[in-house]
Design a protein around this motif. Structure first.
Motif, PDB file in Angstrom:
ATOM      1  N   THR A  49       0.590  -1.008   0.106  1.00  0.00           N
ATOM      2  CA  THR A  49       0.102   0.106   0.325  1.00  0.00           C
ATOM      3  C   THR A  49       1.124   1.150   0.209  1.00  0.00           C
ATOM      4  OG1 THR A  49       0.069   0.254   1.897  1.00  0.00           O
ATOM      5  CG2 THR A  49      -1.202  -1.400   1.518  1.00  0.00           C
ATOM      6  N   ASP A  50       0.264   2.240  -0.058  1.00  0.00           N
ATOM      7  CA  ASP A  50       1.172   3.585   0.488  1.00  0.00           C
ATOM      8  C   ASP A  50       1.033   4.073   1.151  1.00  0.00           C
ATOM      9  OD1 ASP A  50      -1.251   5.064   0.535  1.00  0.00           O
ATOM     10  OD2 ASP A  50      -1.580   5.396  -1.368  1.00  0.00           O
ATOM     11  N   GLU A  51       1.386   5.119   1.697  1.00  0.00           N
ATOM     12  CA  GLU A  51       1.522   5.225   3.218  1.00  0.00           C
ATOM     13  C   GLU A  51       0.112   5.542   3.816  1.00  0.00           C
ATOM     14  OE1 GLU A  51       3.011  10.143   3.064  1.00  0.00           O
ATOM     15  OE2 GLU A  51       4.319   9.222   1.398  1.00  0.00           O
ATOM     16  N   SER A  52      -1.175   6.206   3.326  1.00  0.00           N
ATOM     17  CA  SER A  52      -2.128   5.985   3.087  1.00  0.00           C
ATOM     18  C   SER A  52      -2.694   4.818   3.191  1.00  0.00           C
ATOM     19  CB  SER A  52      -2.491   7.540   3.031  1.00  0.00           C
ATOM     20  OG  SER A  52      -3.048   6.874   1.402  1.00  0.00           O
ATOM     21  N   ALA A  72      -9.241  -6.577  -8.442  1.00  0.00           N
ATOM     22  CA  ALA A  72     -10.784  -5.355  -7.089  1.00  0.00           C
ATOM     23  C   ALA A  72      -9.781  -4.682  -6.418  1.00  0.00           C
ATOM     24  CB  ALA A  72     -11.380  -6.016  -7.170  1.00  0.00           C
ATOM     25  N   LEU A  73      -9.018  -5.335  -5.753  1.00  0.00           N
ATOM     26  CA  LEU A  73      -7.336  -5.197  -4.568  1.00  0.00           C
ATOM     27  C   LEU A  73      -7.130  -3.479  -4.772  1.00  0.00           C
ATOM     28  CD1 LEU A  73      -5.405  -8.108  -3.674  1.00  0.00           C
ATOM     29  CD2 LEU A  73      -7.297  -7.438  -2.677  1.00  0.00           C
ATOM     30  N   GLU A  74      -6.141  -3.143  -5.948  1.00  0.00           N
ATOM     31  CA  GLU A  74      -5.693  -1.848  -6.371  1.00  0.00           C
ATOM     32  C   GLU A  74      -6.836  -1.005  -6.462  1.00  0.00           C
ATOM     33  OE1 GLU A  74      -3.537  -1.572  -9.552  1.00  0.00           O
ATOM     34  OE2 GLU A  74      -2.818  -3.491  -9.910  1.00  0.00           O
ATOM     35  N   ASP A  75      -6.189   0.210  -5.384  1.00  0.00           N
ATOM     36  CA  ASP A  75      -6.746   1.695  -5.096  1.00  0.00           C
ATOM     37  C   ASP A  75      -8.090   0.890  -4.168  1.00  0.00           C
ATOM     38  OD1 ASP A  75      -5.056   2.620  -7.229  1.00  0.00           O
ATOM     39  OD2 ASP A  75      -6.560   2.018  -8.719  1.00  0.00           O
ATOM     40  N   SER A  76      -7.994   0.209  -3.390  1.00  0.00           N
ATOM     41  CA  SER A  76      -8.645   0.478  -2.352  1.00  0.00           C
ATOM     42  C   SER A  76      -8.526   0.332  -1.486  1.00  0.00           C
ATOM     43  CB  SER A  76      -9.972  -1.586  -2.275  1.00  0.00           C
ATOM     44  OG  SER A  76     -10.201  -1.679  -3.323  1.00  0.00           O
ATOM     45  N   SER A  77      -9.148   1.006   0.169  1.00  0.00           N
ATOM     46  CA  SER A  77      -8.194   1.432   1.136  1.00  0.00           C
ATOM     47  C   SER A  77      -8.631  -0.328   2.065  1.00  0.00           C
ATOM     48  CB  SER A  77      -8.973   2.868   1.705  1.00  0.00           C
ATOM     49  OG  SER A  77      -8.549   2.445   3.106  1.00  0.00           O
ATOM     50  N   PHE A  90      -7.304   1.957  13.276  1.00  0.00           N
ATOM     51  CA  PHE A  90      -5.922   1.303  12.301  1.00  0.00           C
ATOM     52  C   PHE A  90      -4.983   2.722  10.944  1.00  0.00           C
ATOM     53  CE2 PHE A  90      -5.272   0.662   7.300  1.00  0.00           C
ATOM     54  CZ  PHE A  90      -4.040  -0.928   7.436  1.00  0.00           C
ATOM     55  N   ILE A  91      -6.042   3.938  11.347  1.00  0.00           N
ATOM     56  CA  ILE A  91      -5.686   5.207  10.003  1.00  0.00           C
ATOM     57  C   ILE A  91      -4.285   5.685  11.226  1.00  0.00           C
ATOM     58  CG2 ILE A  91      -5.842   7.481   9.659  1.00  0.00           C
ATOM     59  CD1 ILE A  91      -7.361   5.297   7.912  1.00  0.00           C
ATOM     60  N   GLY A  92      -4.536   5.672  12.216  1.00  0.00           N
ATOM     61  CA  GLY A  92      -3.998   6.061  13.741  1.00  0.00           C
ATOM     62  C   GLY A  92      -2.956   5.859  13.820  1.00  0.00           C
ATOM     63  N   LYS A  93      -2.575   4.485  13.436  1.00  0.00           N
ATOM     64  CA  LYS A  93      -1.387   3.296  13.109  1.00  0.00           C
ATOM     65  C   LYS A  93      -0.548   3.681  12.300  1.00  0.00           C
ATOM     66  CE  LYS A  93      -2.977  -0.589  16.890  1.00  0.00           C
ATOM     67  NZ  LYS A  93      -3.506  -0.097  17.289  1.00  0.00           N
ATOM     68  N   LEU A  94      -0.836   3.718  10.921  1.00  0.00           N
ATOM     69  CA  LEU A  94      -0.619   4.534   9.417  1.00  0.00           C
ATOM     70  C   LEU A  94       0.117   5.764  10.070  1.00  0.00           C
ATOM     71  CD1 LEU A  94      -2.611   4.186   6.841  1.00  0.00           C
ATOM     72  CD2 LEU A  94      -1.332   2.201   7.589  1.00  0.00           C
ATOM     73  N   ASP A 131      17.435   8.268   1.743  1.00  0.00           N
ATOM     74  CA  ASP A 131      17.509   9.057   2.461  1.00  0.00           C
ATOM     75  C   ASP A 131      16.237   9.606   3.593  1.00  0.00           C
ATOM     76  OD1 ASP A 131      14.817   9.536   1.328  1.00  0.00           O
ATOM     77  OD2 ASP A 131      15.233  11.189   0.529  1.00  0.00           O
ATOM     78  N   GLY A 132      16.030   8.046   4.261  1.00  0.00           N
ATOM     79  CA  GLY A 132      15.074   8.651   5.054  1.00  0.00           C
ATOM     80  C   GLY A 132      13.626   8.605   4.444  1.00  0.00           C
ATOM     81  N   SER A 133      12.539   8.700   3.139  1.00  0.00           N
ATOM     82  CA  SER A 133      11.514   8.998   2.940  1.00  0.00           C
ATOM     83  C   SER A 133      10.781   7.869   2.736  1.00  0.00           C
ATOM     84  CB  SER A 133      11.568  10.659   1.472  1.00  0.00           C
ATOM     85  OG  SER A 133      12.468   9.827   0.617  1.00  0.00           O
ATOM     86  N   LEU A 134      10.015   8.272   2.829  1.00  0.00           N
ATOM     87  CA  LEU A 134       8.965   6.874   2.735  1.00  0.00           C
ATOM     88  C   LEU A 134       8.235   6.813   1.426  1.00  0.00           C
ATOM     89  CD1 LEU A 134       7.067   4.743   4.564  1.00  0.00           C
ATOM     90  CD2 LEU A 134       5.252   5.479   4.052  1.00  0.00           C
ATOM     91  N   VAL A 135       9.158   4.984   0.389  1.00  0.00           N
ATOM     92  CA  VAL A 135       8.184   4.564  -0.440  1.00  0.00           C
ATOM     93  C   VAL A 135       6.784   3.570  -0.144  1.00  0.00           C
ATOM     94  CG1 VAL A 135       9.123   3.259  -2.723  1.00  0.00           C
ATOM     95  CG2 VAL A 135      10.687   4.051  -1.065  1.00  0.00           C
ATOM     96  N   GLY A 136       6.945   3.099   0.654  1.00  0.00           N
ATOM     97  CA  GLY A 136       4.947   2.761   0.760  1.00  0.00           C
ATOM     98  C   GLY A 136       5.084   1.762   1.631  1.00  0.00           C
ATOM     99  N   LEU A 137       4.237   1.041   1.895  1.00  0.00           N
ATOM    100  CA  LEU A 137       4.420   0.090   2.999  1.00  0.00           C
ATOM    101  C   LEU A 137       3.807  -1.781   2.352  1.00  0.00           C
ATOM    102  CD1 LEU A 137       1.675   2.019   5.567  1.00  0.00           C
ATOM    103  CD2 LEU A 137       3.783   1.598   5.618  1.00  0.00           C
ATOM    104  N   ARG A 138       4.705  -2.593   2.969  1.00  0.00           N
ATOM    105  CA  ARG A 138       4.339  -3.793   2.326  1.00  0.00           C
ATOM    106  C   ARG A 138       3.888  -4.433   4.104  1.00  0.00           C
ATOM    107  NH1 ARG A 138      10.620  -5.610   2.877  1.00  0.00           N
ATOM    108  NH2 ARG A 138      10.348  -6.474   4.427  1.00  0.00           N
TER     109      ARG A 138
END
Ligand code: ADP
Length: 560
Positions: A49-52, A72-77, A90-94, A131-138
């Motif tokens: 997922t992305d960071e959100s 149908a997974l793609e682009d779903s939250s 969950f959103i808070g933990k993200l 450089d510490g910036s986030l690419v995504g979440l696995r």
């Protein structure tokens, strides 16, 4: 450098250089080729997922777990697949994840689009650039109940393996297996075996209630199922070797498999809801079947239980096969021992007659014989004695094999024992022009053992030493070592190679095969010596160097 800043792992994501600090989600460009195969075949549920928390890609297993088609997974939250009450949490933990460098594992109630909610574990790993910036979440998602099931299944299979390995009596093993199955995976369990005649024999029946167990046993009396009946589910499994799974058995099933009133009554009382029948196979041949059924628990079998039952049957089949082979081998070995014992016994009787008549002639009881004739009678006697020794050796071996050899322990003087063996061997030693050196403890040193068996062990070893030595010395040393009495027979003979040394204690085994042999023997001497030593609680070991000689060491308990 799109790839270089991303860890080299299966979830490789290609990130374009950041155009602005807030590029975030839009820069996350996933390269399907890098992980497509893994996502297709991975049995685990993986997501990126992305960071959100918006899903960018996922494995087939993840789509199945979340109850949606893969595309149908793609682009779903991801949050939308969680219990409504948990979404805010969950959103808070993200947001906390953004800066985390370790893996985080949370437990959430997961609500698939299609299917029942379940307790799941979500393990998230943030992927950062150097450089510490986030690419995504696995993400890895697991159904905890399924994992729990798996653990239970492994535990169950482990127990089943132990039950089967713990006994050579496979009926006992199968009964334990059926008892393990009930109630863990079945309300009742039946195990059938195909006999050599083709008949189906019920070898085990277990039910959660004694009333049902009684009925299962009655089925065996009623000769149900009939192997020739095409309606029989079990007979079909036995014939095709294919397992069957009935998630929900219709109530009218009983009437469709039998017309016999009492069987029908029993089947209706058993009231199976779900049924699995798996074949028991040995080297590809179906030799029986395990039937597992649910009833009062209302449990419904599915693929998971079928897999478990097949694993169980695999273990059961191997155990039956091993036990049958063991039984066959034991029967064959017993038949061989009985044959040897009978043959030896038959040989002993005419041999005694030959001795007797030779002695009569030698002692001139039936008339005078001259010196030359006497010498020849002596040879008849010597050959007869040799033959008798061989016959005795075979008889001892046969008795040992059929576990009929008895031990008669007594208080034995070690020096006397050594002496009695040497007296028998000395003529052979002298005849070959060898020297015999003996070191024994002083008279009065004693051991508790079976005198004649001990003497036989020493004679066998000394006999070999003489047989396989042309020059030099045979040495017999007896000494005390702690609570043990140790006997060493050393020769300066032809020796035994490392490879051959591994076999010299095997029955009927000889370094030089009989056709080319210069010396006689049955190939039983060492085998008998070791078996006798073990019977007396000790052992015989060997060391040797080709061309230099051999040493056989007898280690015996019972030193006084
Ligand atoms: P047998 O002597 O009747 O052949 P054994 O069981 O006593 O049977 O011995 C098995 C084989 O081990 C012998 O045939 C021989 O090849 C080898 N062997 C036994 N003892 C010795 C020894 N002291 N030196 C060399 N070879 C030996």
């Amino acid at each position: 450098m799109p790839d270089a800043d991303f860890p080299r792992d299966v979830f490789r994501v290609t990130a374009e250089p950041r155009s602005s600090p807030s590029a975030g989600v839009s820069e996350l460009h996933l390269r399907p080729s890098a992980y497509r195969e893994l996502f297709e075949y991975a049995s685990d549920a993986y997501l990126i997922t992305d960071e959100s928390g918006v899903i960018r890609a996922g494995s087939q297993a993840a789509a199945a777990l979340l109850g949606v088609p893969c595309h149908a997974l793609e682009d779903s939250s991801l949050a939308l697949f969680l219990d409504r009450d948990a979404q805010r949490d969950f959103i808070g933990k993200l947001s906390a994840l953004r800066n985390a460098h370790a893996r985080s594992r949370w437990l959430f109630r997961i609500c698939p689009r299609n299917g029942a909610p379940f307790d799941g574990s979500l393990t998230a790993t943030a992927v950062h650039r150097p450089d510490g910036s986030l690419v995504g979440l696995r993400w890895e998602i697991h159904d905890i109940a399924a994992e729990h099931h798996l653990e239970e299944a492994q535990h169950f299979l482990g127990e089943a393996s132990r039950a089967l390995a713990g006994t050579h009596d496979y009926y006992e093993g199968l009964a334990t297996l059926a008892q393990l199955a009930v109630p863990q995976i079945a309300d009742y369990c039946l195990i059938h075996e195909v006999e050599e005649s083709g008949h189906i024999k019920q070898v085990s029946a277990t039910a959660a209630s004694s009333e049902k167990e009684f009925m299962l046993r009655e089925l065996a009396q009623l000769k149900f199922p009939d192997p020739a009946d095409p309606r029989s589910l079990l007979a079909n499994v036995l014939r095709t070797g294919e397992p069957v799974l009935f998630e929900a058995l219709p109530p009218e099933m009983a009437a469709s498999v039998t017309a016999e009133p009492r069987v029908l009554e029993i089947l209706e009382a058993l009231a199976p809801k779900s049924l699995i029948i798996v074949p028991l196979k040995a080297r590809g041949v179906t030799i029986g079947a395990i039937s597992l059924a649910t009833s009062e628990s209302g449990r419904v079998y599915g693929e998971h239980e079928l897999e478990l039952a097949e694993e169980l049957a695999l273990r059961g089949g191997m155990a039956i096969d091993n036990a049958r082979l063991h039984l066959t081998a034991e029967k064959a070995s017993l038949a061989k021992s009985n044959f040897l014992a009978a043959m030896s016994h038959e040989l002993r009787t005419p041999l005694s007659a030959i001795f007797g008549y030779a002695e009569l002639l030698h002692d001139e009881i039936v008339g005078p014989v001259n010196a030359v004739q006497k010498e020849q009678l002596g040879r008849i006697r010597a050959s007869g004695e040799h033959l008798l020794e061989l016959v005795e050796e075979i008889l001892t071996f046969a008795r040992m094999e059929s576990r009929q050899e008895r031990v008669y322990p007594e208080d034995v003087d070690v020096a006397e024992l050594v002496d009695s063996a040497c007296v028998l061997m000395e003529p052979l030693v002298l005849k070959k022009g060898l020297r015999l050196k003996v070191h024994a403890p002083d008279a009065g040193v004693r051991m508790e053992t079976d005198r004649s068996k001990m003497r036989q062990i020493l004679c066998n070893l000394l006999g070999n030493a003489v047989k396989f030595t042309d020059h030099g010395t045979i040495e017999l040393v007896a000494r005390l070592d702690g609570g043990r009495t140790v006997f060493e027979v050393t020769d300066t003979g032809i020796g035994i190679s490392r490879d051959d040394l591994d076999h010299v204690f095997d029955p009927f085994w000889q370094v030089e095969q009989s056709a080319t042999r210069r010396v006689g023997g049955t190939g039983l001497g060492l085998s008998v010596a070791r078996q006798l030593a073990r019977l007396l609680g000790g052992d015989v070991i060997a060391e040797s160097t080709v061309g230099q000689g051999s040493r056989f060491v007898v280690l015996m308990p019972g030193a006084k």
